[in-house]
Design an enzyme around this catalytic site. Structure first.
Site, PDB file in Angstrom:
ATOM      1  N   HIS A  89       4.088  -2.039  -5.982  1.00  0.00           N
ATOM      2  CA  HIS A  89       3.850  -2.001  -4.536  1.00  0.00           C
ATOM      3  C   HIS A  89       2.372  -2.201  -4.227  1.00  0.00           C
ATOM      4  CE1 HIS A  89       4.396  -1.207  -0.424  1.00  0.00           C
ATOM      5  NE2 HIS A  89       4.867   0.014  -0.438  1.00  0.00           N
ATOM      6  N   HIS A 134       5.931 -14.011  -2.863  1.00  0.00           N
ATOM      7  CA  HIS A 134       6.235 -12.826  -2.061  1.00  0.00           C
ATOM      8  C   HIS A 134       7.728 -12.770  -1.809  1.00  0.00           C
ATOM      9  CE1 HIS A 134       6.069  -9.941   1.250  1.00  0.00           C
ATOM     10  NE2 HIS A 134       4.888  -9.612   0.764  1.00  0.00           N
ATOM     11  N   ASP A 171      -2.801 -10.088  -1.671  1.00  0.00           N
ATOM     12  CA  ASP A 171      -3.541  -9.495  -2.783  1.00  0.00           C
ATOM     13  C   ASP A 171      -4.410 -10.483  -3.537  1.00  0.00           C
ATOM     14  OD1 ASP A 171      -2.600  -6.834  -2.572  1.00  0.00           O
ATOM     15  OD2 ASP A 171      -0.652  -7.553  -3.243  1.00  0.00           O
TER      16      ASP A 171
END
Ligand SMILES: CC(C)(COP(=O)(O)OP(=O)(O)OC[C@H]1O[C@@H](n2cnc3c(N)ncnc32)[C@H](O)[C@@H]1OP(=O)(O)O)[C@@H](O)C(=O)NCCC(=O)NCCS
Length: 432
Positions: A270, A309, A365
């Site tokens: 996560h 994703h 990220d």
């Protein structure tokens, strides 16, 4: 009778019976499926969906995502506009209370949050009791859970005023606890909040202030942190939000529910991907090694961290904004040498059919770790920097849950696969 345009006809081949299940907002009710059974003794049909990949657990008006089109909106406002022109506290208010604040509401909100940044001295002692190398996320999770013991009235979750007070406290104290968990690992004295500073300036002050009278952060860094906080404030029903809702459905106080969210965020699947990106870039080491690395990704030996994703299959709108924030931060800190590798890697991957055909694009990220590193945060702090702004989203979702008359205590079904009807043999006989 349902409108057959908005229903699903299901034939149970075990009995030959047909059922018409209404479709509302693109979903059928699992309860309606439960009516499909073969007789008195047989349970109705259930849905088997580990990871809730196609199960809606709530109705929500907080955050909208269209993964195919790369759209992210908070309460209907595009993330790009909020990141460009709003502040984190204004966005937090929007998420929690559903509308942009009036001038008066904004002034009151900022004042309240600013004046609740201090924590009880006993909580400070509690934090000081952690080992010198305690992970800051573990410290944050425990200290937020401990806050519930300082505010027992928080258990009254239906009183709007009490609820508001806990929301203010949590948004206000999270940077204090996060910064102290950082200072703890460094063996540096905890810095008290400075109520003359803005939310993000105060956070930077508690992180980095040493002997100066007042810590003055570079406004470009303050703006970049505001943008990062806005981008991380909510992301609908992800793992940690689901944890907050699930725990909150037992009607526990919000501190306990949010500490469950922090626990979920702590997991590497996560909150930990940006740290993995940095490790990967460091391992690649130089631009000339990129083709060999891409080849090993395509062979399945490696994963291109920061790409792909579950929801975004076109582009992650947050990644585009973060890339811009990188420039502003590096103007102050100097360029992170890993940026060159990241840019080249992105360029090559975006032209490669392997990534194009699988709809793999940079996610949030890919660049956030580079910024955090340039700001001198150790990798263990990256998830704390995620948890602080996400508190706004968790609280917005928690508040929505408490007011939602459809909600019940979360209690999924299981498909039992174990033994039955065994006869217990006492240990004196089994071990004889
Ligand atoms: C985010 C992620 C977990 C999404 O996973 P998912 O939706 O379950 O997608 P899948 O794992 O089913 O991947 C689909 C295909 O793309 C490939 N793929 C997905 N992400 C990839 C990546 N980062 N690098 C290389 N290949 C990747 C898979 O191998 C699979 O290929 P196949 O069809 O040939 O088997 C995944 O893309 C990933 O691991 N990314 C890297 C970690 C990361 O950046 N996480 C942060 C998310 S914000």
């Amino acid at each position: 009778m349902t409108d057959n345009q908005q229903s699903l006809t299901v034939r149970d081949n075990r009995t030959g019976e047909e059922y018409e299940l209404p479709i509302t907002d693109g979903a059928i009710s699992a309860k309606d499926l439960g009516k499909i059974g073969t007789g008195e003794e047989s349970p109705g049909v259930a849905v088997y969906d580990p990871g809730f990949t196609n199960t809606a657990s709530c109705r929500s008006a907080v955050t909208f995502i269209d993964g195919e089109k790369g759209i992210l909106e908070y309460r209907g406002y595009p993330i790009e506009q909020l990141a460009e022109s709003s502040t984190f506290l204004e966005v937090a208010y929007l998420l929690i209370y559903g509308e942009l604040p009036t001038e008066e509401q904004h002034e009151k909100w900022v004042h309240e949050v600013t004046f609740h940044t201090f924590v009880h001295e006993n909580l400070r002692s509690l934090m000081q009791g952690f080992r010198y190398d305690a992970h800051p996320m573990g410290m944050l999770m425990s200290s937020v859970g401990a806050l519930s013991t300082f505010y027992p009235e928080a258990r009254n979750i239906t009183d709007d005023d009490i609820r508001h007070e806990q929301i203010v406290r949590m948004i206000a104290k999270m940077p204090t606890l996060g910064a102290w968990s950082f200072r703890h690992a460094q063996g540096k004295p905890y810095v008290y909040p400075d109520n003359n500073l803005s939310y993000t300036e105060n956070f930077l002050s508690m992180l980095f202030k040493m002997s100066e009278q007042e810590y003055n952060a570079d406004p470009r860094l303050v703006k970049a942190l505001e943008v990062l906080f806005i981008l991380h404030a909510d992301h609908e029903q992800n793992c940690s939000t689901n944890a907050v809702r699930s725990v909150g459905s037992s009607q526990v106080d919000p501190y306990s529910a949010v500490s469950a969210g922090i626990a979920a965020l702590f997991g590497p699947l996560h909150g930990g991907a940006n740290e993995a990106v940095l490790k990967m870039l460091r391992r690649i080491g130089s631009k000339d090694k990129i083709p060999a690395f891409i080849a090993s990704v395509k062979n399945g030996d490696e994963r291109l961290m920061g790409f792909g994703h579950r929801v975004y299959k076109n582009f992650d709108p947050r990644a585009t904004i973060i890339k811009k924030a990188c420039d502003d931060v590096f103007e102050v800190t100097g360029v992170n040498p890993l940026l060159e590798i990241a840019l080249e890697l992105e360029k090559i991957a975006l032209e490669d059919d392997y990534f194009i055909s699988r709809k793999l694009y940079p996610n949030v990220d890919f660049y956030s770790g580079l910024i955090y590193e340039a700001l001198k945060f150790p990798p263990e702090m990256f998830t704390v920097l995620f948890a602080i702004p996400r508190t706004a989203g968790w609280l917005a979702q928690w508040r929505e849950l408490v007011d939602d008359k459809d909600q019940k205590i979360a209690r999924p079904k299981q498909i039992y696969t174990g033994d039955r009807h065994l006869t217990f043999v006492p240990s004196s006989e089994r071990w004889a």
